[in-house]
Each structure stands twice: as structure tokens, then as C-alpha cells.
Design an enzyme around this catalytic site. Sequence first.
Site, PDB file in Angstrom:
ATOM      1  N   THR A 117       0.818  -1.214   0.000  1.00 55.08           N
ATOM      2  CA  THR A 117       0.000   0.000   0.000  1.00 55.08           C
ATOM      3  C   THR A 117       0.852   1.265   0.000  1.00 55.08           C
ATOM      4  OG1 THR A 117      -1.504   1.308   1.382  1.00 55.08           O
ATOM      5  CG2 THR A 117      -0.135  -0.267   2.528  1.00 55.08           C
ATOM      6  N   TYR A 141      -1.608   0.133   9.923  1.00 57.12           N
ATOM      7  CA  TYR A 141      -1.890  -0.567   8.665  1.00 57.12           C
ATOM      8  C   TYR A 141      -0.665  -0.474   7.742  1.00 57.12           C
ATOM      9  CZ  TYR A 141      -3.702  -1.172   3.943  1.00 57.12           C
ATOM     10  OH  TYR A 141      -3.872  -1.562   2.638  1.00 57.12           O
TER      11      TYR A 141
END
Length: 327
Positions: A117, A141
Amino acid sequence: MTNILVTGGAGYIGSHACKALKRAGYTPVTYDSLLTGWEDAVKFGPLEKGELSDRARLDEVFEKYKPAAVMHFAALSQVGESMRDPGMYWRANVLSSLTLIEATVAAGVKNFVFSSTCATYGDQDNVVLNESSAQYPINAYGGSKRAIEDILRDFGASSGLESVIFRYFNVAGADPEAEVGEFHQPETHLIPLMLDAIAGKRDALTIFGTDYETPDGTCIRDYVHVCDLVDAHVLGLKWLEEGKGSRIFNLGTGSGFSVREVIDHSRSVTNMDVPYNEGDRRPGDCTKLVSGSTRAVEELGWTPDRSTLQTMISDAWRWHQTGHYDK
Ligand code: UDP
């Protein structure tokens, strides 16, 4: 037919990847706990239910299907939740991925495609985010995904595992044939929440922060169509099959849109009013995340031609109107 093990194949991106793999002549074998995935999204190959942390179950599935490669999508992926419960993210993302990577190496599988990501880059003002940019994640995350990238690098050095790592920007849209689409429970992503608000299925959308240092005060993101994104995965798989070796690719278009601009486009695509109000910032949100690289286009031959905001929102709206997951 060549089997590809797809973790998270019952989820949003994984189910679209299974469709693309099938179209490209592979058999996608979904490995999914169904904790956040949906059994009826597994339409393009077999489903093997299992936890990523269950090494014995993984070994059994590797033995049964002898996959040529692994595509690893299964993950927790909500920025806000990762700030509230980082331990859950490090356990579910990092420890489970380590188990999967060890099982992959033990099964003699050499090719691994991983969903990372842009959140691994963190908040870097006025910096072009390309694949060699420094990574300073500001939420658990992003931190957990960066750690998995490190694990893949170490296993590449020790065991010859080759990996293509894709750093996604903001994935949006749905299969234009509306066979699969986005559905999270609970939903936290901007576009599906906005479409729900437009359709009157939930209260007004809240804009998380209007005091960012951007032209209209709201966060800027680079949105990429899920079908373009999974096409890149098939190209990444072929890259590995051709022996081109481990490589990292950003998957974004290089164009950023603010939350207010997404609202404006949604209004024009649906011809309906978007009920919204303005709220506080969401902890962990970066001001601006836009890809500064065309490496995937140049090296993989990727053509993200569905990734206009107009097409992403209209494909998502078509899927939304199927009422597929209305309970
Ligand atoms: N966002 C928002 N309201 C919402 C959900 C998201 O204003 O109800 C904003 C969020 O702050 C971010 C952008 O929309 O700037 C995209 O958020 P999303 O959760 O879809 O993806 P993320 O960027 O967190 O991966």
C-alpha cells in the site's frame, strides 16, 4: 490449467483478481477465512476455507493444488481501525503473512505477488512518491504492510522466493459486468459510503477534515480502478514467470482528487444529491497520497484505462444498484 493460490479471494480486490486470472487462463484457488470475505464472491475457481495463521491447513492446500504462484490479498486494511487496535493489525497482517510465506517456501513455490500500500510511504509533503521513496508509515496498517515487504525481501535473499510487490493507491470501482464488487462490513471507504448516502441507505457522509493544507482543505488521494489494478497483478505474475525477478510497483494514476472533488463527480455521475457534513480529521490519515511513478506502465505494459473518476464511480454505482448485498 495452472493453479494460483489467491489468499483473500473472497474479498473485494481478491474476487476481481480471480476473475482476471480465470480470463487469463489460470485457475484461481481462493484461500479465505470468510471473516471479512463473502462465499458468493468466489465464482471463478475453488474455495478452500482456512486461516492464514493455520500452517497445517496451508500445507494441505499447497499439497492438494500445487499452485505455481501465490497472490496474497488477505489482510485487514482499515487505517482508522489500525490506529485503535494496532496489535490486531500486526498479528493478522504480519504474523499470518509470515506463516504463509514460510508455507510457500516449504512447498517449493517460487513466485509471490503481494498487495502492499501507499500507506507505507506515510505523510510526505511535496514529495513525489515513487518506488524508491523512503517509507515512513504513520498508521499501523501501513507499518504492518511495510513489515511484510521486509519479510519478502529477507526470504528472497535466503530462499530465492521472487516477489512482485504492488503498492496500491486508493482502489475503487467494480467489475463492469457487476458479477463482483465492493462490499465491506462495516464499510469505511469513501466511495461506497457516498453511494449509500446518495441512495438513502445510510445517513449523510462525513468529510473527515476540511483544514488540510490542500486547495479545498480536504485530503487528496489517487484513485485506481479495481479492474485495472488486478490486470496489473496478472502482468506481475507473467513478469515472474518470465524470470524477471523481484520488483516493486506503485499502482496509481498520478492524478489526485480531493474528497470534495469525489463528491462533485459522484453528484454528476448519479445525477443525485450527495448528503454530507463536515467533521473532524480521522487519526492516521495522510494529507495527500499520489503516485509519482509510471514504472508499472513502462515496465509491465500496464494500461489503467478504466481509472477515471467518472468510470470508477459509474461502475461502483452500477454494482451498488444490483443491491447484491442488501440485507
Ligand atoms: N473519507 C471521508 N469520509 C469517510 C470516509 C473517507 O472523508 O466517511 C476520506 C478519508 O479521510 C480519505 C479519503 O476519504 O481522505 C479516502 O478514504 P478511504 O477510507 O476510502 O481510503 P484510505 O485513503 O483510508 O485508504
